[in-house]
Design an enzyme around this catalytic site. Structure first.
Site, short mmCIF file in Angstrom:
data_model
loop_
_atom_site.label_atom_id
_atom_site.label_comp_id
_atom_site.label_asym_id
_atom_site.label_seq_id
_atom_site.Cartn_x
_atom_site.Cartn_y
_atom_site.Cartn_z
N ALA A 1 0.85 -1.19 0.00
CA ALA A 1 0.00 0.00 0.00
C ALA A 1 0.89 1.25 0.00
O ALA A 1 2.09 1.17 0.25
CB ALA A 1 -0.91 0.00 1.23
N GLN B 1 1.49 3.64 2.01
CA GLN B 1 2.31 3.86 3.21
C GLN B 1 2.94 2.56 3.72
O GLN B 1 3.15 2.39 4.92
CB GLN B 1 1.47 4.51 4.31
CG GLN B 1 1.24 5.99 4.10
CD GLN B 1 2.53 6.79 4.20
OE1 GLN B 1 3.48 6.44 4.89
NE2 GLN B 1 2.58 7.90 3.47
N SER B 2 3.27 1.67 2.82
CA SER B 2 3.83 0.37 3.22
C SER B 2 5.16 0.52 3.96
O SER B 2 6.11 1.12 3.45
CB SER B 2 4.04 -0.48 1.97
OG SER B 2 4.80 -1.63 2.29
N ASN B 3 5.22 -0.06 5.15
CA ASN B 3 6.50 -0.14 5.87
C ASN B 3 7.39 -1.22 5.25
O ASN B 3 8.61 -1.12 5.27
CB ASN B 3 6.25 -0.50 7.34
CG ASN B 3 5.37 0.52 8.04
OD1 ASN B 3 5.74 1.68 8.16
ND2 ASN B 3 4.20 0.09 8.48
N VAL C 1 7.63 -1.96 2.07
CA VAL C 1 8.31 -1.42 0.89
C VAL C 1 9.54 -0.62 1.31
O VAL C 1 10.63 -0.77 0.76
CB VAL C 1 7.33 -0.59 0.04
CG1 VAL C 1 8.07 0.30 -0.95
CG2 VAL C 1 6.35 -1.51 -0.69
#
Ligand SMILES: *Cc1c(COP(=O)(O)O)cnc(C)c1O
Length: 336
Positions: A73, A75-77, A79
């Protein structure tokens, strides 16, 4: 259980601390609440994906990959941590960000983890909500292969059996800490999303005959679906490790009462939990995962689901970088 037979790089400052939350325990007047600081794993502001990436990057190196691809998503942590890990080992990186949360303030699309992704410097592509993101990932991999690269695909959240091995390691740390300090742990509680954390924890605890119960607080899927997905991944991880017998499927327990309107959509409980832990313990939770996970724990304590005298470990899986994406929501109240 022979973890040493899997390729692995070292990214985590481990074992992460397991701390007693004395102020919060007194305030809630319920069980003793401990926290395992997997927010402090150390790589580019940390979080739970760092543990999974030790095995995933190890595997990518073993396979001679040149280019890491993953998705998540906006705001992926996951990624963010993946780009950081890939940078450290000299890979090129392409990430696909799904705009899964719609109508959020501008910070959501530009600050927090998105800013960090840009600083870390991957090729960033965006996708509208609702596509088959794993299909998009495979298609992007095919394009890179046609261009002469050797792509290595990491699924969303790093949640496959190789990634879940990282949480087998975390489970072993919890057991070692409990043994060393004579701490009887009654329950581990954490936020569950792409399932690798819960699956790995359960395989680590059940596979070592330490039957500490684990409660996953869902941040997205309904209880039945999430339990099914955790069971599937845990069984595959159990087999990958070659543990005798079969994974005890009835050990999978998920509560999905604290999702609210959906993934990444704020709830009052999340906002209260973020403020509670910040103001009484000086610890920062995040708006998408640990804020909802801790809100679930607080509510279950208030409803006497957990009793005084019990020892509960909340696994802090990180994500505070996401707070900056929710500035307009959290700032007015934080000024009170
Ligand atoms: C990804 C993530 C989780 C959920 O872990 P899964 O293995 O995806 O279930 C929890 N907390 C944070 C901060 C995360 O980034």
């Amino acid at each position: 259980m022979n973890l040493a037979s899997f390729p692995r790089v070292r990214l985590t400052q481990a074992p992460t601390p397991l701390e007693f939350l004395g102020n919060l325990t007194r305030l809630l007047d319920g069980p003793n609440i401990y926290i395992k600081r997997d927010d402090n794993t150390g790589l580019a502001l940390g979080g739970n994906k760092t543990r999974k990436l030790e095995f995933l990057i190890g595997d990518a190196l073993a396979q001679g990959a040149t280019h890491i691809l993953t998705q998540g998503a906006t705001q992926s942590n996951h990624v963010r941590q993946t780009i950081a890990a890939a940078n450290k080992y000299g890979f090129k990186t392409t990430v696909l960000l799904e705009e899964r949360v719609s109508g959020a303030p501008a910070d959501y699309y530009a600050n927090g983890n998105v800013l960090l992704d840009q600083i870390l410097g991957a090729v960033i592509e965006t996708r509208p909500a609702g596509l088959d993101m794993h299909g998009e990932l495979i298609a992007a991999g095919e394009r890179l292969r046609a261009a002469g690269e050797t792509p290595y695909l990491i699924p969303g959240g790093g949640s496959n059996p190789i990634g879940a091995l990282g949480y087998v390691v975390s489970a072993q740390e919890i057991v070692a800490h409990a043994n060393e300090h004579g701490l009887h742990i009654d329950h581990v509680v954490h936020a569950t999303g792409s399932t690798g954390t819960q699956a790995g924890l359960l395989v680590g605890l059940q596979g070592s005959n330490s039957h500490i119960p684990v409660l996953g607080i869902s941040v997205r899927a309904a209880k039945e679906k999430q339990e099914h997905n955790v069971r599937q991944l845990a069984a595959r991880t159990w087999d990958l490790l070659g543990i005798r017998g079969s994974f005890p499927e009835d050990s999978v327990v998920v509560n999905s009462d604290y999702v609210g309107e959906g993934y990444g959509v704020p709830t009052d409980g999340m906002i209260e939990a973020v403020h509670l832990l910040a103001r009484h313990e000086g610890i920062l939770l995040d708006p998408v995962y640990t804020g909802k996970g801790f809100a679930g724990l607080v509510d279950l304590v208030r409803n006497r689901h957990f009793r005084k005298g019990q020892n509960i470990v909340f696994l802090h899986t990180g994500g505070a970088t996401g707070l900056f994406a929710y500035r307009s929501l959290l700032a007015p109240r934080a000024a009170l």
